[in-house]
Write an enzyme that holds these catalytic residues in place. Structure first.
Site, PDB file in Angstrom:
ATOM      1  N   GLY A  89      -1.976  -5.374   8.694  1.00 27.64           N
ATOM      2  CA  GLY A  89      -3.180  -5.401   7.857  1.00 27.64           C
ATOM      3  C   GLY A  89      -3.027  -6.371   6.699  1.00 27.64           C
ATOM      4  O   GLY A  89      -3.943  -7.159   6.397  1.00 27.64           O
TER       5      GLY A  89
ATOM      6  N   HIS B   1       9.023 -24.326   9.444  1.00 27.07           N
ATOM      7  CA  HIS B   1       7.956 -24.918  10.262  1.00 27.07           C
ATOM      8  C   HIS B   1       6.563 -24.732   9.686  1.00 27.07           C
ATOM      9  O   HIS B   1       5.716 -25.604   9.824  1.00 27.07           O
ATOM     10  CB  HIS B   1       7.976 -24.310  11.675  1.00 27.07           C
ATOM     11  CG  HIS B   1       9.176 -24.698  12.472  1.00 27.07           C
ATOM     12  ND1 HIS B   1       9.167 -24.776  13.848  1.00 27.07           N
ATOM     13  CD2 HIS B   1      10.433 -25.040  12.102  1.00 27.07           C
ATOM     14  CE1 HIS B   1      10.363 -25.143  14.284  1.00 27.07           C
ATOM     15  NE2 HIS B   1      11.154 -25.292  13.234  1.00 27.07           N
TER      16      HIS B   1
ATOM     17  N   CYS C  66       2.975  -3.244   4.076  1.00 21.69           N
ATOM     18  CA  CYS C  66       2.200  -2.045   4.422  1.00 21.69           C
ATOM     19  C   CYS C  66       2.965  -1.337   5.538  1.00 21.69           C
ATOM     20  O   CYS C  66       4.152  -1.614   5.736  1.00 21.69           O
ATOM     21  CB  CYS C  66       0.755  -2.389   4.791  1.00 21.69           C
ATOM     22  SG  CYS C  66       0.524  -3.455   6.227  1.00 21.69           S
TER      23      CYS C  66
ATOM     24  N   THR D  81       2.695  -1.453   8.889  1.00 21.63           N
ATOM     25  CA  THR D  81       3.082  -2.379   9.964  1.00 21.63           C
ATOM     26  C   THR D  81       3.260  -3.815   9.480  1.00 21.63           C
ATOM     27  O   THR D  81       3.832  -4.638  10.196  1.00 21.63           O
ATOM     28  CB  THR D  81       1.977  -2.426  11.036  1.00 21.63           C
ATOM     29  OG1 THR D  81       0.764  -2.864  10.402  1.00 21.63           O
ATOM     30  CG2 THR D  81       1.766  -1.064  11.678  1.00 21.63           C
TER      31      THR D  81
ATOM     32  N   HIS E 238       5.927 -31.214  11.301  1.00 24.84           N
ATOM     33  CA  HIS E 238       5.605 -29.929  10.666  1.00 24.84           C
ATOM     34  C   HIS E 238       4.546 -30.120   9.578  1.00 24.84           C
ATOM     35  O   HIS E 238       3.611 -29.329   9.453  1.00 24.84           O
ATOM     36  CB  HIS E 238       6.858 -29.287  10.071  1.00 24.84           C
ATOM     37  CG  HIS E 238       7.898 -28.961  11.102  1.00 24.84           C
ATOM     38  ND1 HIS E 238       7.599 -28.288  12.259  1.00 24.84           N
ATOM     39  CD2 HIS E 238       9.228 -29.233  11.161  1.00 24.84           C
ATOM     40  CE1 HIS E 238       8.695 -28.147  12.979  1.00 24.84           C
ATOM     41  NE2 HIS E 238       9.694 -28.714  12.340  1.00 24.84           N
TER      42      HIS E 238
ATOM     43  N   ASP F 218       0.851  -1.191   0.000  1.00 24.75           N
ATOM     44  CA  ASP F 218       0.000   0.000   0.000  1.00 24.75           C
ATOM     45  C   ASP F 218       0.891   1.247   0.000  1.00 24.75           C
ATOM     46  O   ASP F 218       2.118   1.153  -0.161  1.00 24.75           O
ATOM     47  CB  ASP F 218      -1.027  -0.045   1.155  1.00 24.75           C
ATOM     48  CG  ASP F 218      -0.401   0.186   2.530  1.00 24.75           C
ATOM     49  OD1 ASP F 218       0.845   0.321   2.617  1.00 24.75           O
ATOM     50  OD2 ASP F 218      -1.159   0.224   3.517  1.00 24.75           O
TER      51      ASP F 218
HETATM   52  C1  RB5 Z   1      -1.800   2.885   6.535  1.00 27.99           C
HETATM   53  O1  RB5 Z   1      -1.818   4.079   7.214  1.00 27.99           O
HETATM   54  C2  RB5 Z   1      -1.622   1.719   7.517  1.00 27.99           C
HETATM   55  O2  RB5 Z   1      -2.753   1.605   8.326  1.00 27.99           O
HETATM   56  C3  RB5 Z   1      -1.372   0.428   6.776  1.00 27.99           C
HETATM   57  O3  RB5 Z   1      -0.275   0.576   5.965  1.00 27.99           O
HETATM   58  C4  RB5 Z   1      -1.067  -0.785   7.633  1.00 27.99           C
HETATM   59  O4  RB5 Z   1      -0.077  -0.526   8.560  1.00 27.99           O
HETATM   60  C5  RB5 Z   1      -2.233  -1.474   8.198  1.00 27.99           C
HETATM   61  O5  RB5 Z   1      -2.104  -2.513   8.875  1.00 27.99           O
END
Ligand code: RB5
Length: 152
Positions: free
Chosen positions: A70, A98, A65, A67, A134, A8
């Site tokens: 998502g 695993h 993304c 983090t 596994h 993203d």
């Molecule tokens: C975008 O702002 C952020 O929410 C997205 O990239 C991600 O981290 C969602 O899990």
């Protein structure tokens, strides 16, 4: 291998930085976007990549993304996908050995490009360890998909 990539707006920079490394390791990159900072929705890119992996049109997928969370949540909704969120080298190796993970998720806001490159290298190079226990556990994960599958 054919590697499908998607990101993203919070992950496209890292995706674009990782592409040359993956190609230099001899893989073919299929880039499903995005490619600029305009706000987009991560499930759309998770779907684009995971459909290709699940259909066998790509061997593995990499999703990025902000983090990585998502993308991981969305990817693991697609039957046949085992997506691992990884930010350290130990987990990169362990999730291939695993879990036989077929999609890797990274958070551009969590991990620097140097560590991300090492993670990708290890994850692509490590084989699933065919040990009985596994294999058994991965089969049990597949059975969960069947249990909750909606049959029209
Ligand atoms: C975008 O702002 C952020 O929410 C997205 O990239 C991600 O981290 C969602 O899990």
């Amino acid at each position: 291998m054919k590697i499908a990539m998607g990101a993203d707006h919070a992950g496209y920079r890292l995706k674009d930085e990782l592409k040359p490394l993956i190609e230099s390791l001899g893989h073919e990159v299929q880039d499903y976007g995005c490619s600029c900072a305009d706000s987009v929705d991560y499930p759309d890119y998770a779907l684009a990549v995971c459909e290709k992996v699940a259909a066998g049109e790509a061997d593995k997928g990499i999703l990025i993304c902000g983090t990585g969370i998502g993308m991981t949540i969305a990817a693991n909704k697609v039957p046949g996908i085992r997506c691992a969120l990884v930010h350290d080298l130990f987990s990169a190796k362990a999730t291939r050995e695993h879990n036989d993970s077929n999609v890797l998720a990274l958070g551009e806001r969590v991990v620097g490009p140097g560590v991300a490159q090492e993670i990708v290298k290890i994850w692509l190079e490590t084989e699933f360890s065919e040990g009985e226990r596994h294999r058994n556990r991965v089969n049990k994960v597949k059975a969960l998909e069947d249990k909750f599958a909606i049959h029209p």
